[in-house]
Motif scaffolding. Structure first.
Motif, short mmCIF file in Angstrom:
data_model
loop_
_atom_site.label_atom_id
_atom_site.label_comp_id
_atom_site.label_asym_id
_atom_site.label_seq_id
_atom_site.Cartn_x
_atom_site.Cartn_y
_atom_site.Cartn_z
N VAL B 324 0.86 -1.17 0.00
CA VAL B 324 0.00 0.00 0.00
C VAL B 324 0.91 1.24 0.00
CG1 VAL B 324 -1.35 1.31 1.67
CG2 VAL B 324 -2.03 -1.01 1.09
N GLU B 325 0.61 2.21 -0.84
CA GLU B 325 1.43 3.42 -0.89
C GLU B 325 0.96 4.42 0.17
OE1 GLU B 325 4.21 4.66 -2.40
OE2 GLU B 325 3.73 6.51 -1.31
N PRO B 330 -6.14 5.37 0.72
CA PRO B 330 -7.22 5.85 1.59
C PRO B 330 -7.11 5.23 2.99
CG PRO B 330 -8.06 4.22 0.04
CD PRO B 330 -6.63 4.49 -0.35
N GLN B 331 -7.77 5.87 3.94
CA GLN B 331 -7.70 5.42 5.32
C GLN B 331 -8.02 3.93 5.49
OE1 GLN B 331 -9.66 8.01 8.06
NE2 GLN B 331 -9.34 6.66 9.79
N GLU B 332 -9.06 3.45 4.78
CA GLU B 332 -9.44 2.04 4.94
C GLU B 332 -8.28 1.12 4.59
OE1 GLU B 332 -11.44 4.85 3.70
OE2 GLU B 332 -11.79 3.59 1.93
N ALA B 345 -2.79 5.65 11.38
CA ALA B 345 -3.41 5.99 10.10
C ALA B 345 -3.80 7.46 10.08
CB ALA B 345 -4.63 5.10 9.87
N LYS B 346 -4.35 7.93 11.20
CA LYS B 346 -4.74 9.34 11.27
C LYS B 346 -3.53 10.24 11.11
CE LYS B 346 -8.89 9.53 14.05
NZ LYS B 346 -9.05 9.05 15.42
N ARG B 347 -2.44 9.88 11.80
CA ARG B 347 -1.23 10.70 11.71
C ARG B 347 -0.70 10.75 10.29
NH1 ARG B 347 1.52 8.57 16.72
NH2 ARG B 347 0.54 9.78 18.36
N ALA B 351 -0.13 14.13 8.23
CA ALA B 351 1.23 14.54 7.86
C ALA B 351 1.41 14.66 6.35
CB ALA B 351 2.25 13.56 8.43
N ARG B 352 0.74 13.79 5.60
CA ARG B 352 0.99 13.81 4.16
C ARG B 352 0.33 14.99 3.45
NH1 ARG B 352 -2.44 8.34 2.57
NH2 ARG B 352 -4.46 9.36 2.32
#
Ligand code: SF4
Lengths: 268, 430
Positions: B324-325, B330-332, B345-347, B351-352
């Motif tokens: 996964v890149e 996406p979050q999922e 995942a939230k961070r 950050a990105r």
């Protein structure tokens, strides 16, 4: 004109004082090598300038942070200031200088070194204060609920609201031995103050009886077949236990009796 | 019998019930009252077995009229019996709460005479706390299967959370091991609580001051290892409990043989702690990570892999979904990467927005790469030296567990968890 860097600021150790250092840095176009307090007694080769605390200046910096960066950023540096991060003052200055350039987005720049270092320190503070919300132990002494803690970070400001909300009818004291600071709560409001030394008074029999009952409960609730001190340690490191009732010597005070009289109000 | 003796007996009798969280309700303090409630719950101590102590967890009475064979309190067991009076219970709760020992009370009971009588006693104690002592902290009460609907409603209006323990994950096992209980007995109060909560929500929407009914939702407990159900049937059951009965939590309790019985595992069976741990991990995956039970297990592979956690296991069986890149996924998709939890995942997503992420950047976000490294790319590149080959990965993931086993050759089952796993089991960051 390049910024002068061969200077160190000495300040009074208050958040207001630090805000005045930020003010000075902008006003004099300086990036001090060090910002420190008298107690730290740092040795530096550079000139030392004492920065006086000035409410007006501090207020101006705070409102600039709020308006030009964000209210969250102000809250964030306030918390960063309560941490034990070494050289935090200087890092906070860096953070604010960056923030004034980027605006509120600074808090999203989690891979930036300054932001990352401060975030980790703030989350350490947050975790410690969250643990202490559970681990504080009060004793009823002379009608006051008294407790002592020995945190690493300055956690009291993050605990005030919780305990005021929890005990609106109690008078309570939480004494932070590490920072010689006392939190005094009364009628749902709290104050913080510097107190050099504090020894809670001797507990009476009634207090000791409830300690004893808690110790018995604590012992009985563990499941022997699942005995796991390693797991217990990772959730509740040794340093938290010094003031916790369940890790003190067993109390032997006589037990209370509760016949079925009329209702009694808490704390009475 | 003195109060300490009673407390010891009734705590010892309640300790096997694992649902000791104080979560699900956020309630501010109120002038004239004592206490508040925090949505995320607060741990006040950790017992010698490493479990969180949040509530005063006791039985009202262990003088049970029933005879469930897996339970210490069963009628036919020769054991000292005790009953706390409502006053004693209220005093203990208040005085412990004032000293910040606890978040509140978790009250359960053996069947005193019959379910209705038991429930009436519990109501008396909790009413005393709420009304006379003005206690505003957390209360979790057990609904005894077979209790009259009116009493359940009355109890529900006084407490934050209610639970009905299913205990045995199938009706067959229930019949065999708990002859006084039936599936219908258990599911009926559960259904009633669910409907009560729904009606109450509607009422609250219309009239804010309506009394609240079980605002913290309901929970249940399943015993693992007392009966032959597979992991697959257990998590399928949990999944449907979350969906059908909108349960807040399902708890799993490794069966500890407290006595011998014809239909029970032998007394020297070790409690299946690792299995219990895997079920908790899977439960987190169901609740917070968007997994379904069917994705994790099947009739063909009905039990979890003991060597790696359920998320790793799923990833290894679905290598076509990886890598996964991290800069675009996406979050999922991030949530399905082993080693990236909800917080991680939230961070990443935050950050990105302002910077392109590389492996060094992920470390600054506190993402542990030990597991994640096999399943992600940063800017199209994998971490150097790694192969996208399931056997290679499995070796990398397993070595920690086996190394630990070699270090601690004759230690208990639990020592194969490292600290990271403990923390994960507390925070659910898998
Ligand atoms: S009814 Fe509850 S307390 Fe009584 S024997 Fe069965 S499980 Fe144990």
């Amino acid at each position: 004109m390049p910024y002068r860097t061969d200077i160190a600021y000495l300040y009074d150790g208050s958040f207001e004082g630090l805000m005045c250092c930020v003010f000075e840095s902008y006003y004099k176009k300086e990036l001090p090598e060090l910002i420190f307090t008298q107690e730290e007694a740092q040795s530096t080769l550079y000139d030392i300038r004492e920065i006086e605390s000035d409410r007006g200046k501090a207020a101006r910096v705070k409102s600039a942070v709020k308006n030009k960066i964000s209210a969250e950023a102000l809250d964030f540096v306030q918390k960063a200031f309560f941490t034990i991060l070494p050289r935090k003052e200087r890092i906070i200055l860096d953070f604010l200088r960056k923030g004034f350039k980027t605006g509120g987005v600074i808090l999203d720049m989690l891979t930036d070194d300054t932001v990352s270092v401060l975030s980790k320190a703030v989350s350490h503070l947050g975790k410690e204060s969250a643990l202490y919300r559970g681990f504080v132990r009060f004793s009823e002494i002379g009608g006051v609920m008294v407790s002592v803690i020995e945190p690493k970070n300055f956690v009291l400001p993050l605990m005030m609201d919780h305990f005021c909300d929890r005990y609106p009818e109690e008078i309570f004291v939480i004494y932070d031995k590490t920072h010689s600071t006392m939190l005094l709560g009364e009628k749902g409001k709290a104050r913080l103050g510097y107190v050099e030394n504090f020894e809670p008074g001797e507990a009476n029999i009634g207090e000791k009886a409830f300690r004893r009952l808690w110790q018995s409960f604590y012992e009985a609730i563990g499941i022997q077949e699942r005995y796991n001190p390693q797991c217990q340690m990772s959730h509740m490191p040794k340093r938290y236990r010094s003031q916790m009732t369940e890790f003190q010597e067993r109390e032997t005070a006589p037990l209370p009796l509760f016949p079925e009289p009329e209702a009694r109000l808490p704390g009475k | 019998m003195d109060l300490e003796e009673k407390l010891k007996i009734l705590t010892g009798a309640a300790k096997y019930d694992v649902a000791c969280t104080s979560s699900g309700v956020s309630r501010s303090g109120e002038k004239g009252k004592l206490g508040n409630a925090a949505a995320w719950g607060i741990c006040h101590s950790f017992a010698s077995d490493g479990r969180c102590i949040s509530l005063l967890k006791v039985l009202m009475s262990n003088a049970c009229a029933y005879d469930c064979s897996y339970c210490v309190n069963r009628r036919s067991n020769d054991l000292p019996r005790a009953t706390l009076s409502p006053r004693e219970l209220a005093e203990l709760t208040i005085q412990f709460y004032r000293r910040n020992y606890i978040e509140g009370l978790f009250l359960s009971s053996g069947v005193l005479r019959n379910p209705d009588y038991t429930c009436e006693q519990m109501i008396a104690a909790i009413r005393l706390l709420r009304v006379d002592y003005k206690f505003n902290g957390y209360i979790h009460a057990k609904a005894i299967p077979g209790t009259d609907e009116k009493l359940i409603t009355e109890l529900g209006l006084l407490v934050d959370r209610m639970s009905v323990n299913i205990e045995l994950p199938s009706s067959r096992s229930l019949q065999l091991l708990a002859p006084n209980k039936t599936k219908a007995h258990i599911l009926k109060p559960m259904q009633q609580i669910k409907e009560g909560i729904q009606e109450n929500k509607a009422a609250l929407a219309l009239y804010k001051a309506s009394p609240k009914f079980v605002p913290g939702g309901q929970a249940t407990q399943l015993i693992v290892g007392a009966s032959p159900e597979t992991d697959y049937s257990i998590i399928t059951l949990s999944e449907s409990l979350y969906k059908r009965y909108t349960l807040k939590r399902v708890f799993y309790s490794a069966y500890i043989p407290v006595q011998s019985g014809r239909n029970l595992p032998s007394v020297d069976t070790k409690p299946p702690l690792l299995r219990e741990h895997r079920l908790y991990q899977a439960d987190f995956l169901l609740r917070f990570y968007g997994f379904s039970a069917k994705e994790l297990l099947s009739e063909k592979t009905p039990n979890f892999n003991t060597a790696v956690d359920p998320k790793c296991n799923w990833a290894l069986n679905n290598m076509d979904r990886f890598p996964v890149e991290v800069n675009t996924a996406p979050q999922e998709a991030l949530l399905r990467v082993p080693g990236i939890g909800v917080t991680g995942a939230k961070r990443i997503i935050t950050a990105r927005k302002t910077a392109k992420l590389d492996f060094a950047g992920l470390k600054k976000l506190n993402i542990v790469l030990k597991r994640a490294q096999y399943f992600i790319t940063c800017g199209g590149k994998m971490l150097e030296g790694l192969k996208q080959n399931p056997e290679f990965i499995l070796r990398g993931l397993m070595s920690e567990a086996s190394i630990r086993r070699t270090y601690l050759p004759d230690s208990e089952q639990m020592s194969i968890f490292d600290e990271e796993e403990y923390r994960k089991c507390l925070t659910g960051q898998i």
